[in-house]
Motif scaffolding. Structure first.
Motif, PDB file in Angstrom:
ATOM      1  N   PHE A 167       0.830  -1.208   0.000  1.00  0.00           N
ATOM      2  CA  PHE A 167       0.000   0.000   0.000  1.00  0.00           C
ATOM      3  C   PHE A 167       0.864   1.258   0.000  1.00  0.00           C
ATOM      4  O   PHE A 167       0.561   2.233  -0.693  1.00  0.00           O
ATOM      5  CB  PHE A 167      -0.918   0.010   1.214  1.00  0.00           C
ATOM      6  CG  PHE A 167      -1.609   1.330   1.427  1.00  0.00           C
ATOM      7  CD1 PHE A 167      -2.591   1.762   0.554  1.00  0.00           C
ATOM      8  CD2 PHE A 167      -1.261   2.150   2.493  1.00  0.00           C
ATOM      9  CE1 PHE A 167      -3.218   2.974   0.735  1.00  0.00           C
ATOM     10  CE2 PHE A 167      -1.888   3.369   2.676  1.00  0.00           C
ATOM     11  CZ  PHE A 167      -2.870   3.775   1.796  1.00  0.00           C
ATOM     12  N   TYR A 168       1.948   1.241   0.760  1.00  0.00           N
ATOM     13  CA  TYR A 168       2.834   2.408   0.830  1.00  0.00           C
ATOM     14  C   TYR A 168       3.382   2.741  -0.555  1.00  0.00           C
ATOM     15  O   TYR A 168       3.413   3.918  -0.963  1.00  0.00           O
ATOM     16  CB  TYR A 168       3.972   2.121   1.806  1.00  0.00           C
ATOM     17  CG  TYR A 168       5.032   3.202   1.855  1.00  0.00           C
ATOM     18  CD1 TYR A 168       4.792   4.399   2.525  1.00  0.00           C
ATOM     19  CD2 TYR A 168       6.264   3.023   1.248  1.00  0.00           C
ATOM     20  CE1 TYR A 168       5.761   5.390   2.572  1.00  0.00           C
ATOM     21  CE2 TYR A 168       7.235   4.000   1.290  1.00  0.00           C
ATOM     22  CZ  TYR A 168       6.978   5.187   1.953  1.00  0.00           C
ATOM     23  OH  TYR A 168       7.940   6.166   1.985  1.00  0.00           O
ATOM     24  N   ILE A 169       3.829   1.725  -1.286  1.00  0.00           N
ATOM     25  CA  ILE A 169       4.352   1.956  -2.633  1.00  0.00           C
ATOM     26  C   ILE A 169       3.249   2.486  -3.542  1.00  0.00           C
ATOM     27  O   ILE A 169       3.466   3.399  -4.343  1.00  0.00           O
ATOM     28  CB  ILE A 169       4.951   0.659  -3.187  1.00  0.00           C
ATOM     29  CG1 ILE A 169       6.182   0.266  -2.357  1.00  0.00           C
ATOM     30  CG2 ILE A 169       5.323   0.805  -4.660  1.00  0.00           C
ATOM     31  CD1 ILE A 169       6.741  -1.089  -2.700  1.00  0.00           C
ATOM     32  N   ARG A 170       2.052   1.922  -3.400  1.00  0.00           N
ATOM     33  CA  ARG A 170       0.922   2.352  -4.234  1.00  0.00           C
ATOM     34  C   ARG A 170       0.573   3.815  -3.967  1.00  0.00           C
ATOM     35  O   ARG A 170       0.338   4.592  -4.890  1.00  0.00           O
ATOM     36  CB  ARG A 170      -0.279   1.456  -3.905  1.00  0.00           C
ATOM     37  CG  ARG A 170      -1.629   1.968  -4.390  1.00  0.00           C
ATOM     38  CD  ARG A 170      -1.889   1.547  -5.799  1.00  0.00           C
ATOM     39  NE  ARG A 170      -3.223   1.910  -6.213  1.00  0.00           N
ATOM     40  CZ  ARG A 170      -3.559   3.037  -6.824  1.00  0.00           C
ATOM     41  NH1 ARG A 170      -2.634   3.934  -7.106  1.00  0.00           N
ATOM     42  NH2 ARG A 170      -4.804   3.282  -7.188  1.00  0.00           N
ATOM     43  N   ALA A 171       0.539   4.206  -2.700  1.00  0.00           N
ATOM     44  CA  ALA A 171       0.095   5.550  -2.321  1.00  0.00           C
ATOM     45  C   ALA A 171       1.243   6.539  -2.177  1.00  0.00           C
ATOM     46  O   ALA A 171       1.004   7.693  -1.802  1.00  0.00           O
ATOM     47  CB  ALA A 171      -0.696   5.481  -1.014  1.00  0.00           C
ATOM     48  N   TYR A 172       2.476   6.119  -2.481  1.00  0.00           N
ATOM     49  CA  TYR A 172       3.617   7.000  -2.233  1.00  0.00           C
ATOM     50  C   TYR A 172       3.493   8.378  -2.884  1.00  0.00           C
ATOM     51  O   TYR A 172       3.872   9.388  -2.267  1.00  0.00           O
ATOM     52  CB  TYR A 172       4.929   6.336  -2.666  1.00  0.00           C
ATOM     53  CG  TYR A 172       6.120   7.205  -2.365  1.00  0.00           C
ATOM     54  CD1 TYR A 172       6.582   7.326  -1.060  1.00  0.00           C
ATOM     55  CD2 TYR A 172       6.750   7.950  -3.355  1.00  0.00           C
ATOM     56  CE1 TYR A 172       7.653   8.147  -0.761  1.00  0.00           C
ATOM     57  CE2 TYR A 172       7.811   8.775  -3.063  1.00  0.00           C
ATOM     58  CZ  TYR A 172       8.268   8.866  -1.771  1.00  0.00           C
ATOM     59  OH  TYR A 172       9.311   9.693  -1.466  1.00  0.00           O
ATOM     60  N   PRO A 173       2.972   8.513  -4.104  1.00  0.00           N
ATOM     61  CA  PRO A 173       2.841   9.859  -4.682  1.00  0.00           C
ATOM     62  C   PRO A 173       2.018  10.810  -3.815  1.00  0.00           C
ATOM     63  O   PRO A 173       2.307  12.014  -3.782  1.00  0.00           O
ATOM     64  CB  PRO A 173       2.152   9.596  -6.028  1.00  0.00           C
ATOM     65  CG  PRO A 173       2.560   8.208  -6.393  1.00  0.00           C
ATOM     66  CD  PRO A 173       2.611   7.466  -5.090  1.00  0.00           C
ATOM     67  N   LEU A 174       1.038  10.287  -3.080  1.00  0.00           N
ATOM     68  CA  LEU A 174       0.247  11.141  -2.192  1.00  0.00           C
ATOM     69  C   LEU A 174       1.105  11.629  -1.027  1.00  0.00           C
ATOM     70  O   LEU A 174       1.051  12.812  -0.652  1.00  0.00           O
ATOM     71  CB  LEU A 174      -0.964  10.376  -1.654  1.00  0.00           C
ATOM     72  CG  LEU A 174      -1.923   9.785  -2.694  1.00  0.00           C
ATOM     73  CD1 LEU A 174      -3.072   9.053  -1.988  1.00  0.00           C
ATOM     74  CD2 LEU A 174      -2.477  10.870  -3.601  1.00  0.00           C
TER      75      LEU A 174
END
Length: 268
Positions: A167-174
């Protein structure tokens, strides 16, 4: 007061106009003859701002993903994702439902500092009063105080490190956008997160009860070596030895798994 401010602004504008008109009139009276000259060369182009010094790059997800919402409109996305990761609706009540990404990023950024502003925390504060024993000059941190942090420990235990890293990698741009908006346009949130994790892992594990002092309203650690530690380390010491070990184990697992998705920035 507003009228005074507006009066000053208007006066400044009038004074500026009169001064400009005066100097224009002075120069308009005499028109000296000057030799024709080639026009000056155009100014050099403005150089592009230097790229941030990225130490570690988070790799993009290997599979196609749905588009992320704007970072400042991502509350619903974040809460739904956290609910799926935790799998316990009662624990979700501990989360602030507004500015989730901003609060998470601000808290992470402040943990290695001396103080974490209360309004930056993404979670509700522990229920009940801070429990101490003794009195006068012999205040001790009560072992019963650790029970106040039980719901937060359950959140940590419910989060599977593998899914959390995904999840962290997925949401990193945020997280990165929120970090830039916090005042770090040339730095990267992931680098700060690694600093924070390492700082938390350095918190001392204390077997005996911790002595406290109360110079004013709040309790402080009696040992100056404890009191000068970071806000994150002091939180770790307050939650109790057993809780601290559980949190540290989760942090180590998260860090090790995340390291598999990191690479050095190009040219470093």
């Amino acid at each position: 007061m507003k009228k005074i401010i507006w009066s000053i602004l208007i006066a400044a504008m009038v004074l500026g106009s009169v001064t400009a008109a005066y100097f224009y009139w002075r120069h308009a009276q005499v028109k000296p003859v000057v030799a024709l000259q080639a026009p000056p060369p155009p100014p050099p182009p403005t150089p592009a701002p230097p790229k941030p010094e990225l130490q570690q790059v988070v790799e993009a997800p290997s599979t196609p993903q749905a588009a992320l919402p704007p970072w400042d409109q991502s509350d619903r996305f974040m809460l739904d994702a956290l609910a799926g990761l935790i799998g316990n609706k009662s624990l979700m009540r501990l989360f602030d439902t507004e500015a989730v990404v901003q609060h998470l990023v601000a808290t992470v950024d402040n943990l290695p500092r001396r103080i974490v502003p209360a309004n930056a925390m993404p979670l509700e504060p522990p229920q009940g009063k801070f429990i101490v024993e003794g009195g006068e000059d012999e205040w001790l941190l009560s072992a019963r105080n650790a029970a106040r942090y039980a719901p937060y420990i359950r959140i940590a235990e419910a989060l599977q490190p593998e899914k959390l890293v995904e999840f962290y990698i997925r949401a990193y741009p945020l997280f990165q956008k929120a970090y830039e908006a916090l005042g770090y346009p040339k730095q990267y949130f992931n680098d700060r997160l690694m600093v924070v994790i390492d700082d938390l892992l350095m918190a001392p594990e204390i077997s005996e009860q911790i002595r406290l002092v109360r110079p004013k309203v709040y309790y402080l650690f009696a040992d100056p070596e404890f009191e000068k530690r970071s806000a994150g380390q002091k939180i770790m010491m307050r939650i109790g030895g057993s809780n601290e070990r559980k949190i540290k184990e989760r942090l180590r697992q998260f860090r090790q798994l995340l390291a598999l998705h990191l690479r050095q920035a190009d040219g470093q």
